[in-house]
Design an enzyme around this catalytic site. Structure first.
Site, PDB file in Angstrom:
ATOM      1  N   TRP A 283     -27.824 -64.376  -9.933  1.00 61.56           N
ATOM      2  CA  TRP A 283     -26.984 -64.676  -8.765  1.00 61.56           C
ATOM      3  C   TRP A 283     -25.546 -64.997  -9.164  1.00 61.56           C
ATOM      4  O   TRP A 283     -25.306 -65.693 -10.150  1.00 61.56           O
ATOM      5  CB  TRP A 283     -27.575 -65.866  -8.018  1.00 61.56           C
TER       6      TRP A 283
ATOM      7  N   ASP B  34     -18.838 -67.933  -6.018  1.00 66.77           N
ATOM      8  CA  ASP B  34     -17.386 -68.097  -6.173  1.00 66.77           C
ATOM      9  C   ASP B  34     -16.828 -67.761  -7.554  1.00 66.77           C
ATOM     10  O   ASP B  34     -17.392 -68.160  -8.578  1.00 66.77           O
ATOM     11  CB  ASP B  34     -16.999 -69.551  -5.905  1.00 66.77           C
TER      12      ASP B  34
ATOM     13  N   TRP C 216     -29.475 -68.330  -4.797  1.00 66.72           N
ATOM     14  CA  TRP C 216     -28.733 -69.510  -5.231  1.00 66.72           C
ATOM     15  C   TRP C 216     -29.670 -70.526  -5.855  1.00 66.72           C
ATOM     16  O   TRP C 216     -30.778 -70.765  -5.347  1.00 66.72           O
ATOM     17  CB  TRP C 216     -28.012 -70.106  -4.022  1.00 66.72           C
TER      18      TRP C 216
ATOM     19  N   PHE D 294     -20.511 -77.112  -9.996  1.00 60.69           N
ATOM     20  CA  PHE D 294     -19.909 -76.352  -8.898  1.00 60.69           C
ATOM     21  C   PHE D 294     -18.542 -75.802  -9.311  1.00 60.69           C
ATOM     22  O   PHE D 294     -18.095 -75.972 -10.435  1.00 60.69           O
ATOM     23  CB  PHE D 294     -19.809 -77.230  -7.658  1.00 60.69           C
ATOM     24  N   SER D 295     -17.873 -75.185  -8.359  1.00 56.94           N
ATOM     25  CA  SER D 295     -16.669 -74.405  -8.649  1.00 56.94           C
ATOM     26  C   SER D 295     -15.534 -75.238  -9.229  1.00 56.94           C
ATOM     27  O   SER D 295     -15.443 -76.446  -9.015  1.00 56.94           O
ATOM     28  CB  SER D 295     -16.185 -73.707  -7.381  1.00 56.94           C
TER      29      SER D 295
ATOM     30  N   ARG E  79     -14.802 -81.193  -3.706  1.00 59.09           N
ATOM     31  CA  ARG E  79     -15.140 -80.195  -4.710  1.00 59.09           C
ATOM     32  C   ARG E  79     -14.058 -79.121  -4.889  1.00 59.09           C
ATOM     33  O   ARG E  79     -13.137 -79.007  -4.115  1.00 59.09           O
ATOM     34  CB  ARG E  79     -16.465 -79.523  -4.359  1.00 59.09           C
ATOM     35  N   ASP E  80     -14.274 -78.341  -5.962  1.00 62.92           N
ATOM     36  CA  ASP E  80     -13.551 -77.098  -6.247  1.00 62.92           C
ATOM     37  C   ASP E  80     -12.108 -77.336  -6.722  1.00 62.92           C
ATOM     38  O   ASP E  80     -11.150 -76.832  -6.124  1.00 62.92           O
ATOM     39  CB  ASP E  80     -13.552 -76.156  -5.032  1.00 62.92           C
TER      40      ASP E  80
ATOM     41  N   TRP F 211     -21.490 -66.015   3.018  1.00 66.42           N
ATOM     42  CA  TRP F 211     -22.721 -66.810   3.035  1.00 66.42           C
ATOM     43  C   TRP F 211     -23.652 -66.395   4.176  1.00 66.42           C
ATOM     44  O   TRP F 211     -24.873 -66.491   4.065  1.00 66.42           O
ATOM     45  CB  TRP F 211     -22.386 -68.305   3.162  1.00 66.42           C
TER      46      TRP F 211
END
Length: 494
Positions: A35, A38, A62, A97-98, A166-167, A303
């Site tokens: 998978w 981003d 995911w 995460f990103s 996040r990110d 998504w």
């Protein structure tokens, strides 16, 4: 190296060997296996382009997020590198995460990412706690900082939520490191926060860059923030959007906020627009190339459309073609990176073709092409009511691009592409009125289509999973029009 990271590296190296070349796109990056979502850490390190990505190697769904890794010398051909980081610490055990990456002054590469852990509250509810973390490495191997996380809830300003945080996107300016991070406030609205650091390791809160004020969706994910053509741009991907005319669509979308900085360095909005008007595009991230171009890449997926997939594929998710971006009249312009021209093969051109019903042109076919079509009215008055390009056509499965010159609307449609799912198959966007004249540049790879309208004024992207033997292309008009078409076959270079 942790046991989890070693396991991922061993697994992906083995699984990659099982994937036949024809099961991948020709020049759009897919995960090494499993998978992908981003893009992360899109950067230049030691003279090469590096791209990391959200990654679960073990299945095509995911899962606990790792960081996949690839490098390129030209933004088109990518070479897989070993999985960069895995969720192997207490603070990121639920996922890495990103985030982003930057080359440091000491020659190391800094990764800044969101670590996720799960926590049970006093009512027994499980919540995800999101914090910012760093790792440092040499382009292959990365070591997580011993005192991670480097930004936790106690560094957040009043009203900021600790669960959706996040990110981080990192850059360096005037000798300091900065990041912008997406955040959902305690009253469930999006905002972008900025932090600063002297060394890239120890961070302090700087300012709120922008608040959503309940305009575009809820949580703002994957921000990017940079100067371009005398302006300041903020890119972000809002979740749970409501539609606005044909500019923004339901669900998870993309947003470009164009503005400028005042004398205090605060961001002042001037214009808001979508980044991609198609079905599949999310979480874009940019770099500044050595020759001064701002280049953007995104996850060519949505998504809400993850149910459209090929059961026989050992991968899921692909990146867009990298795009050179600029501004014109305070609006975003996007064009495929010029490096794509180095992959041009056979050229076929037809000029002033009269289209008055349905027509196929000899040698205009294929599934890996860069084709530019210009159509215009045959007479001074509008001589046609609709123009259609049908592609990836085998007589049963096909996809289409339609242009309505009276309404100035372009529509992409993949409902006949072979999907068995009742998911988003059509999108429309309104284009500038040009009295029936329009230029459509179609980048077609085996499993995707990206449409650049009128020199990149708007872009519409979508994945298609039609059998790659479906190579037919035809043109159709309701009425009469004149058409020029130039097509290049795209070929891998040895």
């Amino acid at each position: 190296m942790s046991e989890k990271l070693e396991k991922a590296r061993t697994y992906e190296a083995k699984e990659e060997q099982k994937i036949a070349e024809e099961l991948r796109p020709l020049f759009h990056l897919t995960p090494r296996c499993g998978w992908m979502n981003d893009p992360n850490g899109f950067s230049i390190y030691k003279g090469k382009y590096h791209l990391f990505y959200q990654y679960y190697p073990y299945e095509t769904v995911w899962g606990p997020m790792h960081w996949g890794h690839a490098e390129s010398e030209d933004l088109i051909t990518w070479k897989y590198l070993p999985c960069a980081i895995a969720p192997d610490e207490e603070y990121d055990g639920a996922g890495c995460f990103s985030g982003s990456a930057i080359e440091m002054e000491d020659g190391k590469q800094l990764l800044v990412y969101t670590g996720v852990r799960k926590e049970e509250d006093e009512d027994g509810h499980i919540r995800e706690i999101q914090t910012q973390c760093v790792a440092v490495g040499d382009g292959i191997n990365y070591e997580k900082y011993g005192n991670n996380p480097v930004i936790e809830a106690d560094a957040l300003p009043e009203g900021a939520g600790r669960f959706d945080f996040r990110d981080p996107k990192v850059w360096k300016e005037n000798g300091k490191y900065y990041i912008v991070v997406g955040n959902k406030t305690e009253d469930k609205d999006g905002q972008i926060l900025q932090f600063e650091s002297e060394d890239g390791i120890k961070w302090t809160f700087d300012k709120v860059v922008i608040k959503n004020n309940h305009r575009f969706g809820v949580m703002w994910e994957c921000p990017d923030y940079f100067p371009l053509d005398g302006k300041q741009l903020l890119l972000t991907s809002p979740q749970d959007m409501l539609p606005e005319e044909l500019e923004f669509h339901n669900g998870n979308g993309t947003l470009c906020v164009i503005g400028s900085l005042n004398e205090n360095g605060d961001f002042c909005e001037e214009n808001c627009q979508a980044i991609d008007y198609g079905i599949d595009y999310y979480a874009p991230q940019t770099i500044l190339t050595a020759d001064g171009r701002r280049v953007m890449i995104g996850w060519m997926q949505n998504w809400d459309t993850c149910g459209i997939r090929r059961d026989d594929f050992p991968w899921f998710g692909q990146m867009s073609i990298p795009r050179e971006i600029s501004l014109h009249n305070n609006k975003l312009i996007q064009k495929p990176v010029r490096e794509i021209e180095n992959y041009y093969g056979k050229r076929i051109s037809r000029q002033n073709v009269l289209i008055s019903d349905s027509a196929s042109l000899s040698s205009i076919e294929g599934r890996c092409i860069d084709m530019t079509v210009n159509v215009r009215s045959k007479d001074a008055d509008l001589s046609y009511k609709k123009f259609e390009i049908r592609f990836a056509d085998n007589g049963k499965a096909y996809s289409t691009i339609e242009y309505d010159p009276e309404q100035n609307i372009v529509k992409i449609d993949r409902k006949h592409s072979g999907s068995r799912r009742a998911i988003v198959h059509q999108r429309r966007c309104r284009v500038e009125g040009n009295k029936g004249e329009i230029t459509l540049r179609l980048i077609l790879d085996r499993y995707s289509m990206e449409l650049f309208i009128n020199g990149g004024e708007q872009v519409m992207s979508m994945g298609i999973y039609t059998d790659i033997k479906a190579e037919g292309i035809s043109f159709k008009a309701v009425g009469e029009l004149l058409m020029d078409v130039t097509m290049y076959e795209l070929e891998k270079k040895n």
